[in-house]
Design a protein around this motif. Structure first.
Motif, mmCIF file in Angstrom:
data_model
loop_
_atom_site.group_PDB
_atom_site.id
_atom_site.type_symbol
_atom_site.label_atom_id
_atom_site.label_comp_id
_atom_site.label_asym_id
_atom_site.label_seq_id
_atom_site.Cartn_x
_atom_site.Cartn_y
_atom_site.Cartn_z
ATOM 1 N N SER A 214 92.240 -5.698 8.396
ATOM 2 C CA SER A 214 93.661 -5.987 8.161
ATOM 3 C C SER A 214 94.182 -5.210 6.953
ATOM 4 O O SER A 214 95.390 -5.070 6.773
ATOM 5 C CB SER A 214 93.890 -7.484 7.964
ATOM 6 O OG SER A 214 93.492 -7.877 6.669
ATOM 7 N N GLU A 215 93.276 -4.697 6.130
ATOM 8 C CA GLU A 215 93.719 -3.880 4.993
ATOM 9 C C GLU A 215 94.365 -2.576 5.455
ATOM 10 O O GLU A 215 94.994 -1.887 4.668
ATOM 11 C CB GLU A 215 92.539 -3.581 4.062
ATOM 12 C CG GLU A 215 92.070 -4.812 3.309
ATOM 13 C CD GLU A 215 90.892 -4.523 2.383
ATOM 14 O OE1 GLU A 215 91.000 -4.813 1.202
ATOM 15 O OE2 GLU A 215 89.863 -4.013 2.859
ATOM 16 N N TRP A 216 94.198 -2.255 6.741
ATOM 17 C CA TRP A 216 94.809 -1.040 7.285
ATOM 18 C C TRP A 216 96.228 -1.281 7.788
ATOM 19 O O TRP A 216 96.906 -0.340 8.200
ATOM 20 C CB TRP A 216 93.945 -0.463 8.420
ATOM 21 C CG TRP A 216 92.766 0.272 7.857
ATOM 22 C CD1 TRP A 216 91.500 -0.213 7.703
ATOM 23 C CD2 TRP A 216 92.757 1.601 7.352
ATOM 24 N NE1 TRP A 216 90.705 0.741 7.123
ATOM 25 C CE2 TRP A 216 91.446 1.871 6.902
ATOM 26 C CE3 TRP A 216 93.728 2.603 7.224
ATOM 27 C CZ2 TRP A 216 91.092 3.102 6.336
ATOM 28 C CZ3 TRP A 216 93.360 3.821 6.663
ATOM 29 C CH2 TRP A 216 92.059 4.059 6.228
ATOM 30 N N THR A 217 96.671 -2.530 7.755
ATOM 31 C CA THR A 217 98.037 -2.803 8.217
ATOM 32 C C THR A 217 99.040 -2.082 7.323
ATOM 33 O O THR A 217 99.044 -2.279 6.109
ATOM 34 C CB THR A 217 98.309 -4.323 8.201
ATOM 35 O OG1 THR A 217 97.387 -4.950 9.094
ATOM 36 C CG2 THR A 217 99.731 -4.627 8.649
ATOM 37 N N GLY A 218 99.836 -1.244 7.947
ATOM 38 C CA GLY A 218 100.852 -0.519 7.190
ATOM 39 C C GLY A 218 100.377 0.807 6.623
ATOM 40 O O GLY A 218 101.191 1.577 6.122
ATOM 41 N N VAL A 219 99.084 1.083 6.695
ATOM 42 C CA VAL A 219 98.592 2.351 6.142
ATOM 43 C C VAL A 219 97.703 3.137 7.109
ATOM 44 O O VAL A 219 97.037 4.091 6.714
ATOM 45 C CB VAL A 219 97.829 2.144 4.801
ATOM 46 C CG1 VAL A 219 98.783 1.795 3.685
ATOM 47 C CG2 VAL A 219 96.735 1.096 4.923
ATOM 48 N N ALA A 220 97.684 2.732 8.376
ATOM 49 C CA ALA A 220 96.881 3.460 9.366
ATOM 50 C C ALA A 220 97.494 4.850 9.572
ATOM 51 O O ALA A 220 98.643 5.084 9.204
ATOM 52 C CB ALA A 220 96.845 2.676 10.671
ATOM 53 N N PRO A 221 96.718 5.795 10.153
ATOM 54 C CA PRO A 221 97.228 7.162 10.269
ATOM 55 C C PRO A 221 98.440 7.325 11.193
ATOM 56 O O PRO A 221 99.183 8.291 11.056
ATOM 57 C CB PRO A 221 96.029 7.952 10.795
ATOM 58 C CG PRO A 221 95.082 6.950 11.325
ATOM 59 C CD PRO A 221 95.310 5.695 10.572
ATOM 60 N N ALA B 262 83.843 4.647 12.033
ATOM 61 C CA ALA B 262 82.381 4.623 12.219
ATOM 62 C C ALA B 262 81.886 3.173 12.195
ATOM 63 O O ALA B 262 81.089 2.770 13.053
ATOM 64 C CB ALA B 262 81.702 5.450 11.130
ATOM 65 N N ARG B 263 82.376 2.391 11.257
ATOM 66 C CA ARG B 263 81.960 0.991 11.191
ATOM 67 C C ARG B 263 82.415 0.223 12.439
ATOM 68 O O ARG B 263 81.655 -0.548 13.017
ATOM 69 C CB ARG B 263 82.537 0.308 9.950
ATOM 70 C CG ARG B 263 82.355 -1.221 10.026
ATOM 71 C CD ARG B 263 82.591 -1.895 8.713
ATOM 72 N NE ARG B 263 83.982 -1.777 8.271
ATOM 73 C CZ ARG B 263 84.390 -2.143 7.057
ATOM 74 N NH1 ARG B 263 83.539 -2.623 6.180
ATOM 75 N NH2 ARG B 263 85.665 -2.017 6.712
ATOM 76 N N HIS B 264 83.669 0.460 12.818
ATOM 77 C CA HIS B 264 84.241 -0.184 14.000
ATOM 78 C C HIS B 264 83.358 0.105 15.218
ATOM 79 O O HIS B 264 82.992 -0.806 15.974
ATOM 80 C CB HIS B 264 85.652 0.395 14.177
ATOM 81 C CG HIS B 264 86.415 -0.065 15.374
ATOM 82 N ND1 HIS B 264 86.436 -1.360 15.829
ATOM 83 C CD2 HIS B 264 87.237 0.627 16.211
ATOM 84 C CE1 HIS B 264 87.212 -1.440 16.882
ATOM 85 N NE2 HIS B 264 87.709 -0.253 17.147
ATOM 86 N N TYR B 265 82.984 1.369 15.401
ATOM 87 C CA TYR B 265 82.175 1.769 16.551
ATOM 88 C C TYR B 265 80.794 1.097 16.499
ATOM 89 O O TYR B 265 80.332 0.522 17.489
ATOM 90 C CB TYR B 265 82.042 3.298 16.568
ATOM 91 C CG TYR B 265 81.262 3.803 17.742
ATOM 92 C CD1 TYR B 265 81.853 3.921 18.996
ATOM 93 C CD2 TYR B 265 79.912 4.141 17.611
ATOM 94 C CE1 TYR B 265 81.129 4.361 20.087
ATOM 95 C CE2 TYR B 265 79.184 4.584 18.702
ATOM 96 C CZ TYR B 265 79.798 4.695 19.939
ATOM 97 O OH TYR B 265 79.077 5.126 21.014
ATOM 98 N N LEU B 266 80.157 1.165 15.334
ATOM 99 C CA LEU B 266 78.806 0.594 15.201
ATOM 100 C C LEU B 266 78.850 -0.933 15.365
ATOM 101 O O LEU B 266 77.970 -1.524 15.987
ATOM 102 C CB LEU B 266 78.222 0.940 13.824
ATOM 103 C CG LEU B 266 77.908 2.422 13.600
ATOM 104 C CD1 LEU B 266 77.629 2.689 12.119
ATOM 105 C CD2 LEU B 266 76.727 2.871 14.462
ATOM 106 N N LEU C 24 86.350 -0.008 2.946
ATOM 107 C CA LEU C 24 86.340 1.396 3.356
ATOM 108 C C LEU C 24 87.760 1.879 3.585
ATOM 109 O O LEU C 24 88.300 1.728 4.668
ATOM 110 C CB LEU C 24 85.543 1.563 4.669
ATOM 111 C CG LEU C 24 84.098 1.063 4.692
ATOM 112 C CD1 LEU C 24 83.516 1.193 6.091
ATOM 113 C CD2 LEU C 24 83.245 1.834 3.698
ATOM 114 N N MET C 25 88.363 2.459 2.584
ATOM 115 C CA MET C 25 89.711 2.970 2.802
ATOM 116 C C MET C 25 89.657 4.451 3.170
ATOM 117 O O MET C 25 90.383 5.286 2.643
ATOM 118 C CB MET C 25 90.597 2.694 1.582
ATOM 119 C CG MET C 25 90.868 1.201 1.358
ATOM 120 S SD MET C 25 91.321 0.256 2.850
ATOM 121 C CE MET C 25 93.059 0.662 3.011
#
Lengths: 197, 92
Positions: A24-31, A95-99, A87-88
């Motif tokens: 959720s730390e990626w909310t608003g900052v994803a690519p 990579a973590r998501h996939y693993l 992991l920002m």
């Protein structure tokens, strides 16, 4: 529900809660905006799965899902270090998501085989959502598989992913979990005793 | 790239425009469309099509207002209602 099963469910619930929190730390900052929506939705799913699993364990232990999620001290959590890392970096996050999805699929398959219909049923329900997470992870894997940064991230994180399927390797935490815990439980800890919402 | 998304709510129903997603290619469009328009049981099927692939026709002009060429120019509903009222008034 015997203690070993409770322990396993708690491990998975803790993994899902902490990973959901990190994602959720990626909310608003994803690519990309579309990715922002997709990844935030995945984060929310993981926390939803944690809640459902905590509820099963809470019933067996005579407590509540909220108490399990927020009232333990950081060293009592059973999550794997992999999900704790802040992991920002997009390559590392993917990579973590996939693993994680790779290991989670195996774990859910085992839960679906259990004799307890409630646990097996919940695992099947969770797996139907995880199927979308796997499609998403595979999409990014296909896109980044030749990128040196991504290959490096996979190599770096793969040993930690093995902890996900091995209970005996759990229990050690990264300092990052304490920081996360401080923030995650801040409101909960600040409320006067007996507060109901 | 922009992709237009059409969704079917129930089997047998026509697919209707639901919205769009922005994606780098077909693969990403597929995943994002599922994510936003399909995975909560709200659709039985999706059509995802690159906006560029849509043949858009919007140059309809009707400068002379020849709406008598159109079948929708003669609404019967009102006329039928009038006729029914006339009949029931006659009966009363």
């Amino acid at each position: 529900m015997n203690e070993e099963v409770q322990r396993t469910l708690l491990e998975i619930a803790d993994d899902e809660l902490i990973l959901g929190w990190r994602d959720s730390e990626w909310t608003g900052v994803a690519p990309l905006l579309e990715e922002d929506v997709a990844f935030s939705s995945i984060a929310q799913n993981e926390i939803g799965h944690a809640r459902a699993l905590y509820e099963l364990v809470a019933r067996a232990q005579g407590t509540t899902a909220d108490a399990l999620a927020f009232d333990r001290s950081p060293d009592e959590y059973r999550c794997a270090p992999l999900v704790e890392l802040r992991l920002m970096d997009w390559a590392e996050t993917i990579a973590r998501h996939y693993l994680y999805e790779e290991a989670d699929a195996k774990r859910l398959e085992q839960l679906k085989q259990l004799d307890d219909p409630e646990i097996a049923g919940l695992a099947a329900k969770i797996d139907r959502e995880e199927a979308y997470h796997r499609i998403h992870a595979q999409m990014w894997f296909d896109r980044l598989q030749d990128e040196p940064r991504f290959i490096e991230a996979l190599e770096k994180l793969r040993p930690q992913a093995e902890t996900l399927l091995d209970s005996t390797k759990r229990g050690e935490h990264t300092p990052e979990l304490t920081d996360l815990w401080e923030e995650m439980t801040m409101v909960r800890r600040s409320q006067p005793v007996g507060t109901t919402w | 790239m922009i992709y237009e998304v059409f969704r079917q709510e129930r089997k047998g129903q026509p697919l209707q425009h639901a919205g769009s997603v922005e994606a780098a290619d077909d693969h990403f469009a597929d995943v994002y469309a599922r994510e936003q328009y399909g995975r909560r049981g709200e659709s039985t099927a999706l059509w995802v099509v690159a906006r560029d692939a849509v043949i858009e026709i919007d140059d309809f002009v009707d400068e002379l207002n020849r709406n008598y060429h159109r079948v929708d120019g003669y609404p019967l509903k009102e006329k039928l209602k009038e006729a029914r009222d006339r009949v029931s008034a006659g009966e009363g």
